[in-house]
Design an enzyme around this catalytic site. Structure first.
Site, PDB file in Angstrom:
ATOM      1  N   HIS A   1     -33.234  30.198   8.612  1.00 23.43           N
ATOM      2  CA  HIS A   1     -34.624  29.853   8.958  1.00 23.43           C
ATOM      3  C   HIS A   1     -36.334  31.022   9.347  1.00 23.43           C
ATOM      4  CE1 HIS A   1     -31.618  26.831  11.258  1.00 23.43           C
ATOM      5  NE2 HIS A   1     -31.108  28.491  12.028  1.00 23.43           N
TER       6      HIS A   1
ATOM      7  N   GLY B   1     -31.918  24.711  14.900  1.00 23.23           N
ATOM      8  CA  GLY B   1     -31.540  23.472  15.613  1.00 23.23           C
ATOM      9  C   GLY B   1     -31.675  23.558  17.476  1.00 23.23           C
TER      10      GLY B   1
ATOM     11  N   ASP C   1     -31.058  34.910  17.097  1.00 25.43           N
ATOM     12  CA  ASP C   1     -30.238  34.524  15.967  1.00 25.43           C
ATOM     13  C   ASP C   1     -31.035  34.303  15.010  1.00 25.43           C
ATOM     14  OD1 ASP C   1     -29.886  32.272  14.200  1.00 25.43           O
ATOM     15  OD2 ASP C   1     -29.906  30.379  15.610  1.00 25.43           O
TER      16      ASP C   1
ATOM     17  N   ILE D   1     -35.825  26.317   7.704  1.00 22.23           N
ATOM     18  CA  ILE D   1     -36.560  24.668   8.684  1.00 22.23           C
ATOM     19  C   ILE D   1     -35.978  25.763   9.500  1.00 22.23           C
ATOM     20  CG2 ILE D   1     -35.088  23.381   7.585  1.00 22.23           C
ATOM     21  CD1 ILE D   1     -32.718  23.692   8.794  1.00 22.23           C
TER      22      ILE D   1
END
Length: 283
Positions: free
Chosen positions: A193, A211, A188, A208
């Site tokens: 991120h 998830g 990913d 961040i």
């Protein structure tokens, strides 16, 4: 930027994903295996330890089965910086081998109006490429901020509430400041991120944590707390993503046991809910 509502029901052509023992280990490290004690989870983090057989975290199937889904399904046009993971479920039919290949079929199950955004629901089914045996199924929701307001029926939801009793288990799980940089190596590469400028476009002060990394960290912790780390006992897990965390924050998960497994809820260090409506079931 229009979404492609006519694509609901679209099924991808079957595609094959492959992985090695090293890929499985990298994923486990990316969700914190061995982080507190390098000798504690050797079945997840090594392939050549005396007397220890390598195991693969079941949540690794999510990463494998969702490889390139946004390229394979004609969802429509939208700003990628507005895309967030809304919820995730995985259900295992068999243990994932340390290395192997799976044939995946994915389907766009629905696009739903959530007023402030659109919820895009996609399911995937992975079978062993050689035998055809089912390995796992997954179902995920993408939330696209600002894409709502088009009308239509809301998605069906299952009832869930925080039990009145005190939790049976409280699990504290740290994350590392560089967790997102390590986790992204499992596939990913969303710059949300890692790239401060891209994160700022999405309204965040800094990149961040994925998830699915948060989901994987909690999945690993619950596997240890409820199954003594035995991947063969795991059946399924569901959680809704309530808010993102920054790499380096600690997660705290409250667990309420029942006959089939447990309900759970995860909060950050300030007590704000991060994973909600959690469900963990044995096979």
């Amino acid at each position: 930027m229009p979404l492609n509502f006519a694509a609901v029901g679209f099924e991808t052509e079957p595609f094959t994903v492959t992985w090695t023992a090293a890929d499985a280990i990298l994923y486990a490290l990316g969700v914190g295996a061995g982080q507190t004690d390098p000798l504690e989870e050797l079945a997840l983090t090594t392939e050549n330890t005396t007397g220890v057989q390598q195991q693969v975290l079941p949540s690794f199937g999510i990463v494998l089965g969702q490889s390139g889904l946004l390229r394979r399904i004609p969802i429509g046009e939208f700003d990628r910086s507005k895309l967030l993971h809304a919820d995730q479920r995985i259900e295992m039919a068999a243990e994932i081998p340390a290395a192997g290949a799976a044939t995946v079929r994915a389907r766009l199950d629905g696009i739903y109006d959530k007023r402030t955004g659109a919820l895009v629901v996609v399911s995937a089914r992975a079978c062993d490429t050689e035998t055809g045996a089912l390995l796992w199924t997954s179902r995920l929701g993408y939330f696209i901020r600002g894409a709502g307001g088009f009308g239509g029926e809301p998605p069906a939801t299952e009832s869930w509430s925080v039990p009145d009793d005190e939790p049976d288990i409280l699990v504290a799980t740290p994350t590392r400041p560089d967790q997102a940089l390590l986790y992204r190596l499992s596939g990913d590469r969303n710059p949300l991120h890692s790239d401060p400028a891209f994160a700022a476009r999405a309204g965040f002060d800094r990149p961040i944590l994925h998830g699915l990394c948060t989901y994987g960290v909690v999945h690993r912790a619950l596997l240890g707390a409820l199954c003594e780390g035995d991947t063969g006992r795991f059946g399924s897990m569901y959680a809704r993503f309530s808010r993102p965390i920054l790499p380096g924050e600690e997660l705290r998960t409250a667990v309420w046991r029942d006959r089939a497994g447990a309900r759970f809820q995860t909060v950050d260090g300030t007590g704000r809910t991060v994973l909600d409506r959690g469900r963990f079931d044995f096979r």
